[in-house]
Structure formats: structure tokens, C-alpha cells
Design an enzyme around this catalytic site. Structure first.
Site, PDB file in Angstrom:
ATOM      1  N   HIS A 112      -5.629 -18.037 -12.287  1.00 58.21           N
ATOM      2  CA  HIS A 112      -4.646 -17.085 -12.815  1.00 58.21           C
ATOM      3  C   HIS A 112      -4.870 -15.674 -12.257  1.00 58.21           C
ATOM      4  CE1 HIS A 112      -3.349 -20.034 -15.895  1.00 58.21           C
ATOM      5  NE2 HIS A 112      -4.640 -20.341 -15.947  1.00 58.21           N
ATOM      6  N   LYS A 143      -4.598   3.235   8.123  1.00 64.19           N
ATOM      7  CA  LYS A 143      -4.240   2.058   7.339  1.00 64.19           C
ATOM      8  C   LYS A 143      -4.127   0.839   8.262  1.00 64.19           C
ATOM      9  CE  LYS A 143      -1.105   0.817   3.564  1.00 64.19           C
ATOM     10  NZ  LYS A 143      -0.682  -0.535   3.959  1.00 64.19           N
ATOM     11  N   SER A 176       0.528   1.570   9.511  1.00 64.75           N
ATOM     12  CA  SER A 176       1.527   2.451   8.925  1.00 64.75           C
ATOM     13  C   SER A 176       1.973   3.486   9.946  1.00 64.75           C
ATOM     14  CB  SER A 176       0.962   3.156   7.688  1.00 64.75           C
ATOM     15  OG  SER A 176       1.863   4.133   7.209  1.00 64.75           O
ATOM     16  N   GLU A 203       0.811 -12.119   7.210  1.00 61.37           N
ATOM     17  CA  GLU A 203       2.192 -11.812   6.846  1.00 61.37           C
ATOM     18  C   GLU A 203       3.180 -12.460   7.804  1.00 61.37           C
ATOM     19  OE1 GLU A 203       1.241  -7.580   4.583  1.00 61.37           O
ATOM     20  OE2 GLU A 203       2.166  -7.551   6.566  1.00 61.37           O
TER      21      GLU A 203
END
Length: 458
Positions: free
Chosen positions: A181, A317, A311, A324
Site C-alpha cells: 500500500h 534536476k 528541467s 517514463e
């Protein structure tokens, strides 16, 4: 543009003077537009192989003169090698039987074979001898998907399996916090986590293996409506033998060709296998994203290979770009599966009428899953473990108190867990105060390595 006049059963048509195709292809181009995406190149190449095998089988049956059959085989080999890809402009969105693509191939091969042997070769009478679009196109779907699986997807899956197995072995003794969970749970090892992914992937490979006998059972010889009209008795068996030799893959003739012409259950089953693989890759890549989240405010258990700036505005970043990309590929495959399922319902009486769309989506899914497997393999091979972060989280995990259930009971253990969490203290410190169990004994009972199965109680 200069044109020449070609004719078919409907009359004359203007065709570009340098085109190898003829009137029926031009009608399809005019009707469906050049802007539509073309049929997959692999599909075209396999269709050429089928035409070569058909010519050989027809010659053996006495249905086609040997010199014409030889010429068709020779030029089909050139088309299959990709020499004339630009001569196949018919798009996916055409007549539902794929007749336009079949005739595109027949016309190109007829023109090339005529040039080769110096005798007229007719697209219907010779190249399409003993065939119908209605059995050739479903056959081409199954054969091209078989080839795509063998050449692209299965090797990519094997590369991913190898990466998972290697990292599982490397990290077999590295314990981390398990999660259910998305909440802290009992410890596991990185090796166990990676081995789980590898097993899921192996089951996907087994599903594809189980599919092979049905995928390789072809409807060729069914002709127009599955009854074999105008097909010599030995033709279909001869074709699959020649096709198998050309592709180095065994095929057979379906005992009921009409089942694979009017129905597309094999395509649906294959797509379901690809969808299942998409789900597995989604699970792996989402786990990688979560595990690498941070680096300060996330889990930060691992660090993925830094591949590019993440970014356009935030310096420094770095994002999980490979996971992805794989996730987007998986999402598209799930969408393709829905399209294939819908298209497969369009079997009206003796023919499915969405065959080009099924071919396009199936082959696209194979290609996407192949690329996604390779992207995932690179992500798996390239990550490093943040050992200090992992060990800190383990030491403070209140769920370790589960190991005390049999000694002090669930309620008492739950109270220790709540207090450890509230006071942000290691479980062993609270348990030592509340239970009276010697700290050395508690250390053994709460050892994450033992709880992950790395050590026995003895």
C-alpha cells in the site's frame, strides 16, 4: 509529374510514370490518400516472402510456368530485402480485407517479374495465383507477428531478463524496507525484488511460447471464403514449407482456414500477451521511479543513471527518463490492445474487415515492447543503491516489531510500533524498555536480514 495509362477491370487510370505499381494501387491511393500512415515495412516484406512461397508452390502444382515462378521469386526477394519500400503507398486505412495492399504487392511484383523474364506477368493470374486477399492478408498478419516476436521482442526480453538476473545476484544480500500500500512493511532484499520482476517477465515469455502453435497455424489455401476455391490440393502445404524455409521458421496449415479469416482470436490472444507484458514493464518502471524519488524528499533508495538534464528551468534536476519512456510505450500498447479487440469483433460472416488495422497495431505493439524492454534493461543495469539511506530506513521501521508477535502478542507489539513511530526511535530501543527481553535477543529477533530470509533462526 508525368503519367502513364494503366487499366484494370474498371477501366483506365493515370499512374506516375516511374511507379512500379498499377491501376488498383493507384485507385487505392486516390481513394484513401497519401497522408495516411503506410502499412508496416515488416508486413510488406513478409507479404513478399509469402508471394515467393506461393509462386514456388504453384510451380510445383503445375499451376504456374516455372520461368514465371522463378522470376516472381527472385523479384520478391528484392522487395523483401527492402529495395522497393517506396512503391507501397497504400495506407492502413483502406479496404478492410487488405485487398489494396495485396494488389499493390501483386502489381509491383508483376512489373518487376516482367522486366526480369521478358514475358508478361499478370498481377492476378500469375502473382496472385491460387490466392485471395482474404487468406493472404490474415496469413501475413500471423507470419509477420511471428517474425517480429522472434527477431525483436524475444531477444529484447532475454536482454532484460539477463539484466534483472545479474542485478538480483549482485544485490541478493542487500536488505531494504518492503512496502505494501506504499507503506512500510517487512524487509525484503533488492535481490528478491528483482527476482520477482524477472519471474513476472519469464511468465510473459511463457505466454508467448504457449501461443506459438496457434500463431503459426495459417489460413493460407482458404481462398475467398475459406473453402479453398481455385486452390490446387497440394498448394497450401507446399507454400508453408517454402515459407518456412525462407524465414527459417516452421509453419502449418490451419485445419479450418475460415476460422482465421472470419475470426481474429489469435491476434486478440497475441495482443493480450503483449498487454500483459506492458503491465509487467509498467510495474517494474513505476517501482524504479518510486525507489529513485527524491533525492531529498523521496525514498531515494536508488539512484538511476543520470542521462540528461531534467528541467528547462530547474538547474541540476535529473528525471527518470528511461522508466517514463517505457511507461508511455506500455500505455500505448494497452490502447493498441483495445483497438485490436474492437477490430477483431468485425468478423462478418466469412471475413474480418479490419485486418490492416489489426496488423498495424499488433506490429506496433511488438516494436514498442521491444524498445521498452531495452530501456528497462538499461535502467536496471545502471542504478546504484544508496546504502546509507536504505539502512537508516530499515533501522527506524516500526513494522519490524511484527517479529515479536509470537512472543508478546499482536496488541503489545502494535503499542511498541506506535510508540516507536511517535517518538521517532528505533523499535529495538522501545522494545527493550517495554518487554524486558534482553537487547541481544531482541537484536537477533528484529534483524532485518533474518526477517528477509537471509538467516535461519538456528
Amino acid at each position: 509529374m508525368e503519367y502513364r495509362l494503366e487499366h484494370d477491370s474498371m477501366g483506365e487510370v493515370q499512374v506516375p510514370v516511374d511507379a512500379l505499381y498499377g491501376a488498383q494501387t493507384q485507385r487505392a491511393v486516390d481513394n484513401f490518400g497519401l497522408a495516411a500512415r503506410p502499412m508496416p515495412a515488416l508486413f510488406i516484406h513478409i507479404l513478399a516472402r509469402i508471394k515467393a512461397a506461393a509462386a514456388a508452390a504453384n510451380a510445383a502444382c503445375g499451376s504456374l510456368e516455372q520461368d514465371l515462378a522463378t522470376a516472381i521469386q527472385q523479384v520478391a526477394a528484392r522487395v523483401a530485402a527492402g529495395e522497393h519500400d517506396a512503391q507501397f503507398p497504400v495506407g492502413v486505412f483502406q479496404t478492410g480485407s487488405g485487398t489494396s495492399t495485396n494488389m499493390n504487392m501483386n502489381e509491383v511484383l508483376a512489373r518487376l517479374a516482367t522486366q526480369q523474364c521478358g514475358k508478361p506477368v499478370h498481377p492476378n493470374d500469375h502473382v496472385n495465383c491460387s490466392q485471395s486477399s482474404n487468406d493472404v492478408i490474415p496469413t501475413c498478419i500471423q507470419v509477420s507477428v511471428t517474425a517480429a516476436l522472434e527477431r525483436q521482442l524475444l531477444p529484447a526480453m532475454q536482454r532484460l531478463s539477463a539484466a534483472l538476473e545479474q542485478r538480483s545476484t549482485e544485490l541478493a544480500a542487500t536488505v531494504k524496507t518492503g512496502r505494501t500500500h506504499l507503506m512500510d512493511a517487512m524487509p525484503v532484499t533488492f535481490g528478491q525484488e528483482l527476482a520477482t520482476w524477472a519471474f513476472q517477465l519469464d511468465e510473459c515469455r511463457q505466454r508467448l511460447a504457449d501461443l506459438q502453435p496457434r500463431l503459426r497455424s495459417l489460413p493460407i489455401g482458404g481462398s475467398a471464403v475459406g473453402t479453398g476455391v481455385n486452390v490446387p490440393p497440394a498448394y497450401a502445404d507446399g507454400l508453408v514449407q517454402h515459407l518456412g524455409d525462407l524465414l527459417d521458421m516452421p509453419f502449418s496449415v490451419s485445419p479450418v482456414p475460415s476460422s482465421r479469416m472470419s475470426g481474429q482470436e489469435v491476434a486478440v490472444e497475441c495482443s493480450a500477451c503483449l498487454r500483459s507484458l506492458a503491465h509487467v514493464l509498467s510495474k517494474i518502471n513505476n517501482d524504479l521511479r518510486w525507489m529513485s524519488s527524491g533525492p531529498l524528499a523521496g525514498l531515494a533508495e536508488i539512484q538511476l543513471e543520470a542521462l540528461q538534464p531534467g528541467s528547462s528551468i530547474m538547474p541540476g534536476k535529473v528525471n527518470p527518463v528511461l522508466p517514463e519512456a517505457a511507461l508511455m510505450a506500455a500505455a500505448e500498447v494497452v490502447g493498441n490492445d483495445a483497438t485490436i479487440a474492437m477490430a477483431a469483433r468485425s468478423g462478418n460472416f466469412q471475413l474480418n474487415v479490419m485486418l490492416p488495422l489489426i496488423a498495424d497495431k499488433l506490429l506496433a505493439s511488438v516494436e514498442l515492447m521491444s524498445a521498452a524492454c531495452d530501456a528497462t534493461a538499461r535502467a536496471v543495469a545502471g542504478f546504484t543503491v544508496n546504502h546509507e539511506k536504505v539502512e537508516q530506513a530499515l533501522a527506524r521501521n516500526p513494522v519490524l516489531v511484527t517479529a515479536l508477535n509470537t512472543r508478546i502478542g499482536y496488541e503489545a507489539a502494535a503499542a511498541i510500533a506506535r510508540r516507536a513511530y511517535a517518538e521517532q526511535r528505533p523499535v529495538i530501543d522501545v522494545a527493550a524498555q517495554d518487554t524486558g527481553i534482553p537487547r541481544q535477543e531482541l537484536a537477533a529477533m528484529l534483524d532485518p536480514a533474518r526477517l528477509a530470509g537471509l538467516k535461519s533462526d538456528s
